[in-house]
Write a protein that holds these residues in place. Structure first.
Motif, PDB file in Angstrom:
ATOM      1  N   THR A 145       0.682  -9.643 -25.885  1.00  0.00           N
ATOM      2  CA  THR A 145       0.689  -8.645 -27.743  1.00  0.00           C
ATOM      3  C   THR A 145      -0.526  -7.832 -27.037  1.00  0.00           C
ATOM      4  OG1 THR A 145       0.917 -10.454 -28.818  1.00  0.00           O
ATOM      5  CG2 THR A 145       0.328  -8.880 -29.560  1.00  0.00           C
ATOM      6  N   PHE A 179       4.497  -2.348 -26.960  1.00  0.00           N
ATOM      7  CA  PHE A 179       6.222  -2.972 -27.647  1.00  0.00           C
ATOM      8  C   PHE A 179       6.199  -4.038 -28.573  1.00  0.00           C
ATOM      9  CE2 PHE A 179       7.437  -4.321 -23.592  1.00  0.00           C
ATOM     10  CZ  PHE A 179       8.307  -5.490 -24.389  1.00  0.00           C
ATOM     11  N   ILE A 180       5.765  -5.440 -27.880  1.00  0.00           N
ATOM     12  CA  ILE A 180       4.975  -6.570 -28.584  1.00  0.00           C
ATOM     13  C   ILE A 180       4.587  -6.368 -29.862  1.00  0.00           C
ATOM     14  CG2 ILE A 180       4.208  -8.439 -28.513  1.00  0.00           C
ATOM     15  CD1 ILE A 180       5.174  -8.731 -25.438  1.00  0.00           C
ATOM     16  N   LEU A 188       4.560  -3.678 -31.939  1.00  0.00           N
ATOM     17  CA  LEU A 188       5.192  -3.569 -32.342  1.00  0.00           C
ATOM     18  C   LEU A 188       6.420  -4.592 -33.306  1.00  0.00           C
ATOM     19  CD1 LEU A 188       5.499  -0.201 -31.001  1.00  0.00           C
ATOM     20  CD2 LEU A 188       4.327  -0.653 -33.509  1.00  0.00           C
ATOM     21  N   GLY A 189       7.072  -4.882 -32.281  1.00  0.00           N
ATOM     22  CA  GLY A 189       8.208  -5.527 -32.481  1.00  0.00           C
ATOM     23  C   GLY A 189       7.439  -7.030 -33.817  1.00  0.00           C
ATOM     24  N   THR A 228       4.798  -6.359 -35.340  1.00  0.00           N
ATOM     25  CA  THR A 228       4.726  -5.956 -37.122  1.00  0.00           C
ATOM     26  C   THR A 228       5.802  -5.914 -38.073  1.00  0.00           C
ATOM     27  OG1 THR A 228       2.707  -4.567 -35.758  1.00  0.00           O
ATOM     28  CG2 THR A 228       3.454  -3.854 -37.684  1.00  0.00           C
ATOM     29  N   ILE A 265      10.377   0.723 -36.620  1.00  0.00           N
ATOM     30  CA  ILE A 265       9.448   0.397 -35.867  1.00  0.00           C
ATOM     31  C   ILE A 265      10.269  -0.155 -35.063  1.00  0.00           C
ATOM     32  CG2 ILE A 265       7.833  -1.700 -35.891  1.00  0.00           C
ATOM     33  CD1 ILE A 265       6.317  -0.195 -37.995  1.00  0.00           C
ATOM     34  N   VAL A 266      11.385  -0.671 -35.012  1.00  0.00           N
ATOM     35  CA  VAL A 266      12.357  -1.580 -34.753  1.00  0.00           C
ATOM     36  C   VAL A 266      12.896  -0.236 -34.015  1.00  0.00           C
ATOM     37  CG1 VAL A 266      14.096  -2.545 -34.456  1.00  0.00           C
ATOM     38  CG2 VAL A 266      12.743  -3.195 -35.962  1.00  0.00           C
ATOM     39  N   HIS A 280       9.969  -0.139 -31.260  1.00  0.00           N
ATOM     40  CA  HIS A 280      10.518  -1.111 -30.378  1.00  0.00           C
ATOM     41  C   HIS A 280      11.180  -1.223 -29.049  1.00  0.00           C
ATOM     42  CE1 HIS A 280       9.773  -5.727 -29.187  1.00  0.00           C
ATOM     43  NE2 HIS A 280      11.184  -5.531 -29.881  1.00  0.00           N
ATOM     44  N   ALA A 287      10.551  -0.901 -24.808  1.00  0.00           N
ATOM     45  CA  ALA A 287      10.557  -2.231 -24.097  1.00  0.00           C
ATOM     46  C   ALA A 287      12.133  -1.500 -23.469  1.00  0.00           C
ATOM     47  CB  ALA A 287      11.461  -3.401 -25.483  1.00  0.00           C
TER      48      ALA A 287
END
Length: 134
Positions: free
Chosen positions: A31, A36-37, A39-40, A42, A79-80, A83, A87
């Motif tokens: 993390t 990006f982890i 963000l995921g 979150t 955000i997704v 993310h 990724a």
């Protein structure tokens, strides 16, 4: 909304459980190393808050605050998409890397969110009625 939470939960369980065996120190290290982890995570926390407060009891308890909280889904959707792009090693700003799928999902999300605006919804409904009468 609850389907999105279910999907995110399964995604997290596969990532944390299958890929890393719930090794918390390793997950914490990942993390901190891979944004990006974070963000995921979150987006997942946003979905968790929305899933917990989806019951009528919470609606009554929170009043207008419930609606304000549930509007954070728009932020969560954004955000997704970021993310997912990160990724896939995509760069949305420069449209480089593996950008096609994250960009298409982002465009689809934008269209769906635009259709929630009452004026646009009425226009789309009128256009659909015209097309059906042809």
């Amino acid at each position: 909304g609850l389907y999105a939470f279910m999907y995110a939960s399964l995604h997290f369980m596969i990532f944390a459980g299958v890929d890393y065996g719930f090794d918390l120190p390793q997950l914490a290290k990942l993390t901190s190393e891979k944004p990006f982890i974070l963000l995921g995570l979150t987006a997942g926390l946003i979905l968790l808050a929305l899933a917990i407060t989806s019951f009528r009891w919470w609606m009554r308890q929170m009043g207008k605050g419930w609606q304000n909280l549930h509007r954070t889904i728009y932020l969560g959707g954004f955000i997704v998409v970021i993310h997912f792009a990160m990724a896939r090693k995509a760069n949305i700003a420069t449209l480089s890397g593996d950008i096609i799928q994250p960009l298409l999902i982002g465009i689809l999300l934008a269209i769906l969110l635009l259709l929630r605006i009452p004026t646009i919804r009425r226009l789309a409904s009128g256009l659909r009625q015209k097309l059906n009468s042809i």
